[in-house]
Design an enzyme around this catalytic site. Structure first.
Site, mmCIF file in Angstrom:
data_model
loop_
_atom_site.group_PDB
_atom_site.id
_atom_site.type_symbol
_atom_site.label_atom_id
_atom_site.label_comp_id
_atom_site.label_asym_id
_atom_site.label_seq_id
_atom_site.Cartn_x
_atom_site.Cartn_y
_atom_site.Cartn_z
ATOM 1 N N ARG A 60 4.220 1.013 -3.969
ATOM 2 C CA ARG A 60 3.997 2.002 -4.528
ATOM 3 C C ARG A 60 2.375 2.519 -4.399
ATOM 4 N NH1 ARG A 60 -0.185 0.313 -6.494
ATOM 5 N NH2 ARG A 60 -0.371 2.066 -7.636
ATOM 6 N N GLY A 61 2.119 3.611 -5.060
ATOM 7 C CA GLY A 61 0.989 4.338 -4.753
ATOM 8 C C GLY A 61 1.287 5.359 -3.732
ATOM 9 N N ALA A 62 0.645 6.637 -3.662
ATOM 10 C CA ALA A 62 1.075 7.910 -2.982
ATOM 11 C C ALA A 62 0.946 7.485 -1.437
ATOM 12 C CB ALA A 62 0.375 8.966 -3.404
ATOM 13 N N ASP B 197 -1.031 11.726 -7.177
ATOM 14 C CA ASP B 197 0.130 11.585 -6.475
ATOM 15 C C ASP B 197 0.537 13.121 -5.647
ATOM 16 O OD1 ASP B 197 0.505 9.347 -8.051
ATOM 17 O OD2 ASP B 197 2.005 8.975 -6.569
HETATM 18 O O1 MRU Z 1 3.779 4.636 -9.933
HETATM 19 P P1 MRU Z 1 2.905 4.607 -9.021
HETATM 20 O O2 MRU Z 1 2.464 3.237 -9.209
HETATM 21 O O3 MRU Z 1 3.579 4.582 -7.578
HETATM 22 O O4 MRU Z 1 1.685 5.537 -9.286
HETATM 23 C C1 MRU Z 1 0.693 5.486 -8.344
HETATM 24 C C2 MRU Z 1 -0.496 6.373 -8.922
HETATM 25 O O5 MRU Z 1 -0.435 7.147 -9.920
HETATM 26 C C3 MRU Z 1 -1.668 6.334 -8.206
HETATM 27 O O6 MRU Z 1 -2.838 6.775 -8.987
HETATM 28 C C4 MRU Z 1 -1.775 7.356 -7.020
HETATM 29 O O7 MRU Z 1 -0.595 7.293 -6.354
HETATM 30 C C5 MRU Z 1 -2.912 7.480 -6.456
HETATM 31 S S1 MRU Z 1 -3.270 6.103 -5.536
HETATM 32 C C6 MRU Z 1 -3.876 6.055 -4.183
#
Ligand code: MRU
Length: 344
Positions: A44-46, A235
């Site tokens: 996870r994480g964009a 995201d």
């Molecule tokens: O639901 P997730 O854990 O995928 O959400 C991630 C986030 O909200 C991060 O802040 C976002 O992806 C930026 S991280 C590099």
């Protein structure tokens, strides 16, 4: 290892659902398993989602039995569609798939074998570039961090949310590497606890001073002068600078403004979606009610309780001091200045 790697037709990724209890590496050879890993948030994480989608498409190409170019391209559309259906908010997912599909359609690639090889190389390049981009964001962003700063951050934006190094956490790492003595307030980030489970794990491994707080403590800390700067990721960023990020980010930005604290979103330009005029147009993912009612296998609310579980919120651009990218820090007016930075 990196959060995600390609190893001769196997996608290896850290299973983030198991952290911090155990460090488990998933080894996937079917693109459908990569799609499941994204949907279920093993990764996870964009930016990490983008890299996973790219490697997933490369895997789909490798799995294909198609005998000619046209048949393979048709199959790749289906593979991409499966990957597209996993998570709606992080635009990096769609950006990565579009980039790989464009590569696959290069008329110079005539045979399936050539397309398969080109997609593997493209996915690897995308992953390598992510690390380099994060380093550049870190270098720009470290300028807004002063020695002794208390930084408040939300969710996980570190190595785990990217291929390596991180976005907002990359800025913190870069400042730390420069010798700035920082301290990080880490929001636990309900309901999935990315802050408590992942950001705390990363910062403690690096030896960067940190303190875990309940999300509800942030306002108290800001009002009592214990926060110098707020940093989070995104995201998706709309053309006017509105940013969608992990649920709870909006609240932090409003509190920061109220208390005169600078608040930055840290994003690679691949997270900026100039096709959307403002944050209202960003799709907001809703996830399983069990994320709210069950913590670590323990039910904390009555059976069948009605639950609303949006995974992201939108911070209107007026609450942001700036948006930190690999091409520099963007300040208002965002609508004009974001275009410049995306252009390079
Ligand atoms: O639901 P997730 O854990 O995928 O959400 C991630 C986030 O909200 C991060 O802040 C976002 O992806 C930026 S991280 C590099």
């Amino acid at each position: 290892m990196r959060t995600i790697e390609w190893d001769q037709g196997t996608v290896r990724m850290i299973d983030q659902r198991r952290l911090p209890a155990e460090l488990v590496i998933l080894e996937l050879t079917d693109y459908r398993d990569v799609a499941r890993a994204i949907r279920e948030m093993a990764i996870r994480g964009a930016p990490a989602i983008g890299a996973a989608a790219a490697f997933g498409l490369a895997l789909g190409a490798r799995q294909s039995q198609a005998r000619d170019r046209e048949a393979l391209l048709a199959e790749l559309d289906e593979v991409a569609e499966t990957l597209r259906q996993t998570r709606p908010t992080a635009v990096n997912l769609f950006w990565a798939l579009d980039r790989l599909l464009t590569r696959a359609h290069d008329p110079a690639l005539q045979t399936p074998a050539e397309i398969v090889a080109a997609l593997e190389a493209e996915a690897q390049a995308l992953a390598d570039e992510d690390v380099e981009i994060n380093r550049r964001m870190g270098a720009h962003g470290a300028q807004v961090i002063s020695d002794g700063d208390n930084i408040l951050t939300h969710c996980n934006t570190g190595s785990l949310a990217t291929v390596d190094f991180g976005t907002a956490l990359g800025v913190i790492r870069a400042a730390w590497e420069q010798g700035k003595r920082v301290h990080v307030w880490v929001d636990e980030t309900r309901p999935r606890l990315q802050g408590a489970r992942l950001t705390a794990w990363e910062l403690m491994r690096d030896g960067i001073p940190m303190t875990l707080i309940a999300d509800n403590a942030a306002g108290h800390l800001m009002r009592s002068g214990q926060v110098d700067v707020v940093l989070f990721g995104a995201d998706r960023v709309a053309a006017n600078g509105d940013v969608a990020n992990k649920i709870g980010s909006y609240k932090l930005a409003v509190l920061a403004r109220e208390n005169g604290i600078p608040c930055y979103s840290v994003v690679p330009t691949s997270t900026i979606d100039l096709s959307l005029p403002d944050g209202d147009a960003i799709p907001i993912e809703e996830r399983d009610p069990e994320e709210v009612t069950v913590i670590g296998g323990v039910r904390i609310a009555p059976q069948n309780v009605p639950v609303y579980n949006p995974a992201f919120d939108v911070t209107p651009h007026r609450y942001l001091t700036g948006i930190i990218t690999e091409n520099g820090i963007v300040y208002p007016p965002f609508k004009r200045n974001l275009r410049r930075v995306v252009g390079g």
